[in-house]
Design an enzyme around this catalytic site. Sequence first.
Site, PDB file in Angstrom:
ATOM      1  N   HIS A 272       0.844  -1.197   0.000  1.00 19.14           N
ATOM      2  CA  HIS A 272       0.000   0.000   0.000  1.00 19.14           C
ATOM      3  C   HIS A 272       0.883   1.252   0.000  1.00 19.14           C
ATOM      4  O   HIS A 272       1.181   1.792  -1.051  1.00 19.14           O
ATOM      5  CB  HIS A 272      -0.919  -0.071   1.227  1.00 19.14           C
ATOM      6  N   HIS A 311      -1.628  -0.508 -11.776  1.00 20.84           N
ATOM      7  CA  HIS A 311      -2.551  -0.102 -10.716  1.00 20.84           C
ATOM      8  C   HIS A 311      -3.805  -0.946 -10.819  1.00 20.84           C
ATOM      9  O   HIS A 311      -4.237  -1.285 -11.928  1.00 20.84           O
ATOM     10  CB  HIS A 311      -2.906   1.390 -10.864  1.00 20.84           C
ATOM     11  N   ASP A 367       3.421   6.415  -7.381  1.00 21.90           N
ATOM     12  CA  ASP A 367       4.638   6.144  -6.621  1.00 21.90           C
ATOM     13  C   ASP A 367       5.893   6.135  -7.478  1.00 21.90           C
ATOM     14  O   ASP A 367       7.000   6.099  -6.950  1.00 21.90           O
ATOM     15  CB  ASP A 367       4.513   4.789  -5.902  1.00 21.90           C
TER      16      ASP A 367
HETATM   17  N1  ACO Z   1       5.478  -5.122 -13.654  1.00 17.20           N
HETATM   18  C1  ACO Z   1       5.361  -6.157 -14.505  1.00 17.20           C
HETATM   19  N2  ACO Z   1       4.210  -6.850 -14.698  1.00 17.20           N
HETATM   20  C2  ACO Z   1       3.129  -6.441 -13.998  1.00 17.20           C
HETATM   21  C3  ACO Z   1       3.187  -5.357 -13.103  1.00 17.20           C
HETATM   22  C4  ACO Z   1       4.418  -4.671 -12.964  1.00 17.20           C
HETATM   23  N3  ACO Z   1       4.527  -3.621 -12.143  1.00 17.20           N
HETATM   24  N4  ACO Z   1       1.950  -5.165 -12.559  1.00 17.20           N
HETATM   25  C5  ACO Z   1       1.171  -6.117 -13.061  1.00 17.20           C
HETATM   26  N5  ACO Z   1       1.875  -6.896 -13.943  1.00 17.20           N
HETATM   27  C6  ACO Z   1       1.363  -7.987 -14.756  1.00 17.20           C
HETATM   28  C7  ACO Z   1       1.168  -9.238 -13.910  1.00 17.20           C
HETATM   29  O1  ACO Z   1       2.322 -10.056 -13.919  1.00 17.20           O
HETATM   30  C8  ACO Z   1       0.009  -9.896 -14.625  1.00 17.20           C
HETATM   31  O2  ACO Z   1       0.501 -10.486 -15.795  1.00 17.20           O
HETATM   32  P1  ACO Z   1      -0.161 -11.852 -16.421  1.00 17.20           P
HETATM   33  O3  ACO Z   1      -1.614 -11.526 -16.613  1.00 17.20           O
HETATM   34  O4  ACO Z   1       0.616 -12.066 -17.673  1.00 17.20           O
HETATM   35  O5  ACO Z   1       0.059 -12.889 -15.354  1.00 17.20           O
HETATM   36  C9  ACO Z   1      -0.867  -8.695 -15.040  1.00 17.20           C
HETATM   37  O6  ACO Z   1       0.059  -7.606 -15.198  1.00 17.20           O
HETATM   38  C10 ACO Z   1      -1.953  -8.332 -14.061  1.00 17.20           C
HETATM   39  O7  ACO Z   1      -1.368  -8.224 -12.754  1.00 17.20           O
HETATM   40  P2  ACO Z   1      -2.219  -8.244 -11.408  1.00 17.20           P
HETATM   41  O8  ACO Z   1      -1.303  -8.491 -10.257  1.00 17.20           O
HETATM   42  O9  ACO Z   1      -3.412  -9.136 -11.553  1.00 17.20           O
HETATM   43  O10 ACO Z   1      -2.754  -6.759 -11.377  1.00 17.20           O
HETATM   44  P3  ACO Z   1      -3.371  -6.039 -10.102  1.00 17.20           P
HETATM   45  O11 ACO Z   1      -4.334  -5.054 -10.643  1.00 17.20           O
HETATM   46  O12 ACO Z   1      -3.866  -6.994  -9.091  1.00 17.20           O
HETATM   47  O13 ACO Z   1      -2.089  -5.331  -9.472  1.00 17.20           O
HETATM   48  C11 ACO Z   1      -0.578  -3.740  -8.642  1.00 17.20           C
HETATM   49  C12 ACO Z   1      -1.956  -3.971  -9.284  1.00 17.20           C
HETATM   50  C13 ACO Z   1      -0.497  -4.473  -7.278  1.00 17.20           C
HETATM   51  C14 ACO Z   1      -0.402  -2.230  -8.372  1.00 17.20           C
HETATM   52  C15 ACO Z   1       0.527  -4.256  -9.605  1.00 17.20           C
HETATM   53  O14 ACO Z   1       0.440  -3.589 -10.837  1.00 17.20           O
HETATM   54  C16 ACO Z   1       1.919  -4.140  -8.994  1.00 17.20           C
HETATM   55  O15 ACO Z   1       2.352  -5.034  -8.276  1.00 17.20           O
HETATM   56  N6  ACO Z   1       2.648  -3.019  -9.309  1.00 17.20           N
HETATM   57  C17 ACO Z   1       3.961  -2.796  -8.728  1.00 17.20           C
HETATM   58  C18 ACO Z   1       3.823  -2.260  -7.297  1.00 17.20           C
HETATM   59  C19 ACO Z   1       3.342  -0.833  -7.249  1.00 17.20           C
HETATM   60  O16 ACO Z   1       3.833   0.029  -7.965  1.00 17.20           O
HETATM   61  N7  ACO Z   1       2.385  -0.561  -6.335  1.00 17.20           N
HETATM   62  C20 ACO Z   1       1.858   0.791  -6.114  1.00 17.20           C
HETATM   63  C21 ACO Z   1       0.438   0.906  -6.519  1.00 17.20           C
HETATM   64  S1  ACO Z   1      -0.128   2.587  -6.347  1.00 17.20           S
HETATM   65  C22 ACO Z   1      -0.500   2.761  -4.688  1.00 17.20           C
HETATM   66  O17 ACO Z   1      -0.758   1.845  -3.966  1.00 17.20           O
HETATM   67  C23 ACO Z   1      -0.488   4.136  -4.085  1.00 17.20           C
END
Ligand code: ACO
Length: 435
Positions: A272, A311, A367
């Site tokens: 988060h 996101h 972020d």
């Molecule tokens: N880098 C590479 N691949 C990614 C990333 C990433 N940052 N984020 C998602 N993916 C890919 C996943 O591997 C998945 O691929 P697949 O379908 O081929 O298996 C697909 O995209 C969907 O991913 P999910 O995890 O289902 O997406 P979700 O919506 O649940 O996740 C999240 C959102 C947690 C923000 C994710 O994008 C992530 O982990 N990002 C990096 C961490 C981050 O920057 N967090 C800050 C969020 S903003 C905030 O909280 C203020």
Amino acid sequence: MTTETPEGSLQVTDTRTGLRYELPIFDGAVRAMDLRQVKASDDDFGLLSYDPALVNTATCRSTITYIDGERGILRYRGYPIEQLAEEASFLQVAYLLLNGELPDKAEAEHWAEDVTHHTFVHENIKKFIDGFHHDAHPMGILVSTVAALSTFYPGAKDVFDKESRRVQVVRLVAKMPTLAAFAYRHAMGLPYAYPDDVLSYAGNFLNMMWKTTKLEYKPDPVLEHALDVLFILHADHEQNCSAHTMRTVGSSHADPYVATSAAASALYGPLHGGANEQVLRMLTEIGSVEHIPEYVERVKAGEFRLMGFGHRVYKNFDPRAQIIKQVADQVFEVTGRNHLLDIALELEKVALGDEYFVSHRLYPNVDFYSGIIYQAMGFPVEMFPVLFAIGRTPGWLAQWEEGLLDPEQKITRPRQLYVGHPERDLDSDTPSTGK
Ligand code: ACO
């Protein structure tokens, strides 16, 4: 219960019984409680909806923040975030979130004065902070001292008294920066710097963080403005993990200090409020722009994620990330260019032109740049979630009060699907109970 007429209905057939049901649709949702009538037998409890992590469940009706993730829209009380970041101060935005409307001139002055006069904390709070170990994480100190404020203001328990709520809200908005700065000064072994009521909200926070031997601290106006904008961008984000925690704790009628402490605890988690710290670590690990292609290939191979990208809600762009980029330019003109920014800009360019990121709809989130800005301003990474918590406090309080006064709300109490053992007896095969 809402008195609106439904916009339509969902007709469903339970194949277990052949019975048909009509579930009214309000605001694009069916009510989970309407499923309770769906029973397989007379002694059936009724159908539940199963939604781990509440990913497709609306838990409240809210008038505070609107997000359209497909179109990259974020609005507080109807106002676009871009306009608020450009035209309003953080305190005006806090007032807007808490009261529903922007303050007029007199209201804005009164509110700023009120907040300014509540920035001091009881001297005993200093003793409390002194008790923490020298390397205590400032977020741990913040979470604990906010909860401790509950013991200083027992009147806060009267959550249905409007005036009591108003006073606690002012105190919390006012004291969060003081507690945050004191937590930092404790870790650094520096004497606490008291609030200065001639400074702005952000300016005073910078004063409490960095003031040394000079009698008066004069914040750099560019950095003061940048911090104010960053607070605005973080002020609310509807029903995220910490806001939901705030509402959940508030639903038991606990006072707002302990509820804010719980919300800040939720924010503390790396999924988060901790992502910008991870971005900084990632950019440092990449080290130089030449290493970007190889790093991106490893991300695509599934070794790790590109931090600061993607996101749950925003699938085209995060509107906050676009504003933050402009703030970064202004900050770096004052602080000098941080080489991590060059890596970040190149990484963004490479990723946005890459089929993997385009097809997965992955864009820089808030972020991606905030950590680089905070670092350039001199904040250590441990302070990043603390800064987030200061900005988010008005949002938490607005969510808390809205939940508390919503006649449809009750104490939060989800159901579960029990998948453990059926009833069984202790017998000779059971391991000894020690009796
Ligand atoms: N880098 C590479 N691949 C990614 C990333 C990433 N940052 N984020 C998602 N993916 C890919 C996943 O591997 C998945 O691929 P697949 O379908 O081929 O298996 C697909 O995209 C969907 O991913 P999910 O995890 O289902 O997406 P979700 O919506 O649940 O996740 C999240 C959102 C947690 C923000 C994710 O994008 C992530 O982990 N990002 C990096 C961490 C981050 O920057 N967090 C800050 C969020 S903003 C905030 O909280 C203020």
